[in-house]
Scaffold this active site. Structure first.
Site, short mmCIF file in Angstrom:
data_model
loop_
_atom_site.label_atom_id
_atom_site.label_comp_id
_atom_site.label_asym_id
_atom_site.label_seq_id
_atom_site.Cartn_x
_atom_site.Cartn_y
_atom_site.Cartn_z
N GLY A 19 0.81 -1.15 0.00
CA GLY A 19 0.03 -0.20 -0.01
C GLY A 19 0.91 1.25 -0.06
N ARG A 20 0.30 2.27 -0.52
CA ARG A 20 0.98 3.83 -0.54
C ARG A 20 -0.11 4.65 -0.26
NH1 ARG A 20 0.07 0.93 -4.72
NH2 ARG A 20 1.42 -0.36 -4.27
N HIS A 237 -11.80 1.03 -7.53
CA HIS A 237 -11.00 -0.28 -8.12
C HIS A 237 -9.88 0.28 -8.75
CE1 HIS A 237 -10.89 -3.86 -10.99
NE2 HIS A 237 -9.96 -3.85 -10.16
N ASP A 238 -8.79 -0.14 -8.00
CA ASP A 238 -7.56 0.56 -8.67
C ASP A 238 -7.27 0.52 -10.10
OD1 ASP A 238 -7.06 -2.28 -8.76
OD2 ASP A 238 -5.42 -2.21 -7.44
N THR A 261 0.51 -7.00 -10.03
CA THR A 261 0.57 -8.23 -9.66
C THR A 261 -0.27 -8.92 -10.83
OG1 THR A 261 0.71 -7.68 -7.48
CG2 THR A 261 -0.55 -9.63 -7.92
N ASN A 298 -8.51 -10.30 -17.42
CA ASN A 298 -7.40 -10.70 -16.56
C ASN A 298 -6.69 -11.54 -16.75
OD1 ASN A 298 -9.58 -8.91 -15.04
ND2 ASN A 298 -8.92 -9.79 -13.19
N GLY A 404 3.02 -0.86 -12.49
CA GLY A 404 4.40 -1.12 -12.25
C GLY A 404 5.30 -1.62 -13.25
#
Length: 489
Positions: A19-20, A237-238, A261, A298, A404
Site C-alpha cells: 500500500g502507499r 477499483h485501482d 500483480t 484478467n 508497475g
C-alpha cells in the site's frame, strides 16, 4: 495549503502486495506526484484460511496521511472483489477473506445450477473468476459471520468508513462483484434474489467524484491533518483509476495494459459487450470513469515473477531481468492465464510443469524461468488485445502500458514485439494519478477525461517502444499456448 492555482490531494492506493499514500499537486499545467509512505501488504495464513491484515493496512494509511501533511481532499482505491463484514454497531466481524483463499472452489458449479453461465454473463457482463464477490458470498452462506453481518463494505469503502463514519459503495468497484447490471449500472436484484444474496448488506452506491464524508475528529487528531478534510469517491477499483490515467490522445485508437500483480488488458468502450463470444473468451465489462466500460481480460501478471522471487528468497529483480534478457527468446512459454498459477506456492515448479505439459523444453535456472514468465506475459497481452479488438469490432494503433510493469523495459519491449504495435509505457503510478485527478475534477479543476489525460501526457515521463523482431516467431509461440481451457457450458 497549496500555491496559487494548485491544490493538493492525497491518494490512498492499496495493492495486493503493498500500500502507499501519495500526494498530488494539481493545477492547469501542473501534476506532481510524491510518495509519502509505502507499507507492505502481507496476507496472513490462518487455520481457517488466507486472510488480509486489514488492521495493518489501516495503520499504514493513517501513518501515510500523517506524513502527507495538509491536503484539500483524499481518495481511496484498492484491489477488487474482497470485502469486510460489519455488525449492527459497525464493528468488524473478522479479517476479510483473501480472494486467493480456497473457499470458492466448486462454488461456481453450484451457482451455475441456478443461473446458467450465459444468463449470468448477459445479466452482469463480468467474466468468470472463481474469486468474484458473488461466488465468495455464496460460499459464505450459513456462516456465523455472514449471518451476523448487517453491512458489507468493499475494501476501499471499509477504509473510507473508518476514516469518516459514513457508509457507501463506489460503483467502479461494485461492478466487479458480479452483482451489478452491466447495462443500467445498478444492482441486479433479480439475480441476487435467485442466489439468496441480500443486497441490503451493501451501502448506497456512489460514483467517482461524489463526496464520501469528512475525516472524523479522532482521525484528524491521529493524522495531524487540519480540518475539515473531505473524502472524495474516486475510481475505487485501482484498475478504474489506472485506466483514467492512461495518457491517450483524444483521437488515439488505443488499448491499455494495467500491469502489476495482475495484467488487465483491454479497451475503453461506451457500452458493454455481453455476447456469447465475449463470454467464451472470458472478457469482462467493468464500469469506469464518466460512464465508460472497461472491456478487458484478467491475466496473472507479475504475480508469477513475484511468487518465483519469494520461493528463491530474492528481493532485487534487476539481476534477474538482466539474466533473462540474455536468454533465447520464446524458448520457454506457458499459458500465463492458466488457473494453476492462481494460488500461492511453488511457482517455479508449477511453471516447469506447465512447460513440460505442453511438450516444450523446461526452464531450470531463475534466469530461464524469468524469461519464460516475461515471454508468456507478452503472449497473453497479445492474445487479449487481439481478441478484444475482434469482439468489440475496434482496431488499435497503440498500446498504453501503465502501472508497475512500465518500469520493466524488457516486458514493455516484448509486449510491443508480440502485439506488433508501439507500446507507450508510463505512468508507473497510474492508479494514484487517476485517483488524484478524479479528486481534482471534483474540487474545481476544469476539464473532461480527455483533458486530464492530456495533462498526464504533458507532465509525466513516458517511454515509447517500437515493435521489432520476427512476427512469425510470436505467431508460432502463440499456437503453442493458445489451447486455453474452455469455460464450462
Amino acid at each position: 495549503m497549496s500555491a496559487a492555482g494548485t491544490k493538493t490531494f492525497a491518494a490512498v492506493d492499496l495493492g495486493a502486495s503493498s500500500g502507499r499514500v501519495m500526494t498530488g499537486r494539481v493545477g492547469p499545467d501542473t501534476l506532481r506526484l510524491t510518495e509519502t509512505h509505502r507499507f507492505p501488504n502481507r496476507p496472513v495464513h490462518l487455520s481457517e484460511g488466507l486472510r488480509w491484515d486489514i488492521l495493518g493496512l489501516y495503520g499504514g494509511v493513517l501513518d501515510g496521511l500523517r506524513a502527507a501533511g495538509p491536503v484539500d481532499s483524499l481518495g481511496i482505491d484498492s484491489w477488487a472483489v474482497d470485502y469486510g463484514l460489519l455488525a449492527a454497531d459497525g464493528s468488524l466481524l473478522g479479517n476479510p477473506v483473501h480472494y486467493r483463499d480456497r473457499r470458492t472452489e466448486g462454488v461456481a458449479e453450484q451457482v451455475w445450477a441456478t443461473v446458467p453461465p450465459d444468463d449470468l454473463y448477459r445479466a452482469t457482463g463480468i467474466q468468470y473468476a472463481p474469486f468474484n464477490t458473488l461466488y465468495q458470498l455464496v460460499a459464505a452462506q450459513g456462516t456465523p459471520q455472514l449471518t451476523a453481518a448487517r453491512h458489507l463494505l468493499l475494501i476501499p469503502d471499509l477504509i473510507a468508513y473508518w476514516l469518516t463514519g459514513e457508509l457507501g459503495t463506489e460503483l467502479t468497484n461494485a461492478s466487479t462483484t458480479q452483482l451489478i447490471n452491466a447495462h443500467t449500472g445498478d444492482w441486479n436484484r433479480p439475480l441476487a434474489d435467485r442466489l439468496g444474496i441480500d443486497l441490503a448488506l451493501f451501502a448506497p452506491l456512489r460514483r467517482p467524484g461524489d463526496p464520501a464524508g469528512t475525516l472524523l475528529p479522532a482521525v484528524q487528531e491521529r493524522t495531524g491533518l487540519p480540518g475539515p478534510v473531505p473524502v472524495t469517491a474516486v475510481g475505487s477499483h485501482d484498475t478504474a483509476s489506472a485506466v483514467a490515467a492512461v495518457p491517450a490522445g483524444r483521437r488515439e485508437r488505443f488499448a491499455y495494459l494495467c500491469t502489476g500483480t495482475w495484467s488487465l488488458a483491454g479497451l475503453e468502450l461506451d457500452a458493454p459487450v455481453t455476447t456469447g463470444a465475449s463470454r467464451a473468451a472470458n472478457f469482462t465489462n467493468e464500469l469506469g470513469i464518466d460512464g465508460t466500460v472497461r472491456f478487458l481480460r484478467n491475466i496473472m501478471g507479475l504475480w508469477l515473477l513475484q511468487e518465483c522471487m519469494r520461493t528463491w528468497e530474492l528481493t532485487d529483480v534487476t539481476p534477474l531481468l538482466a539474466d533473462a534478457a540474455r536468454m533465447p527468446a520464446l524458448r520457454y512459454v506457458v499459458d500465463a492465464a492458466a488457473p494453476e498459477f492462481l494460488a500461492p506456492g511453488d511457482m517455479p515448479g508449477r511453471i516447469a510443469a506447465a512447460c513440460r505439459g505442453i511438450g516444450g523444453p523446461v526452464p531450470r535456472t531463475p534466469g530461464e524461468i524469468t524469461r519464460c514468465v516475461l515471454d508468456s506475459l507478452a503472449l497473453a497481452h497479445r492474445r487479449a488485445i487481439r481478441e478484444a479488438q475482434h469482439l468489440a469490432d475496434r482496431e488499435v494503433d497503440v498500446v498504453h502500458l501503465v502501472g508497475g510493469g512500465a518500469r520493466n523495459a524488457l516486458l514493455c519491449q516484448l509486449t510491443a514485439d508480440a502485439c506488433g504495435v508501439p507500446v507507450v509505457a508510463g505512468p508507473a503510478e497510474a492508479a494514484a494519478l487517476g485517483n488524484v485527478l478524479v479528486q481534482a475534477r471534483a474540487h474545481g479543476l476544469p476539464g473532461d477525461l480527455a483533458s486530464t489525460r492530456e495533462l498526464i501526457a504533458r507532465t509525466q515521463p513516458l517511454t515509447r517502444y517500437e515493435p521489432s523482431g520476427d512476427p512469425t516467431a510470436w505467431e508460432a509461440a502463440a499456437r503453442r499456448t493458445e489451447d486455453a481451457r474452455p469455460l464450462p457450458a
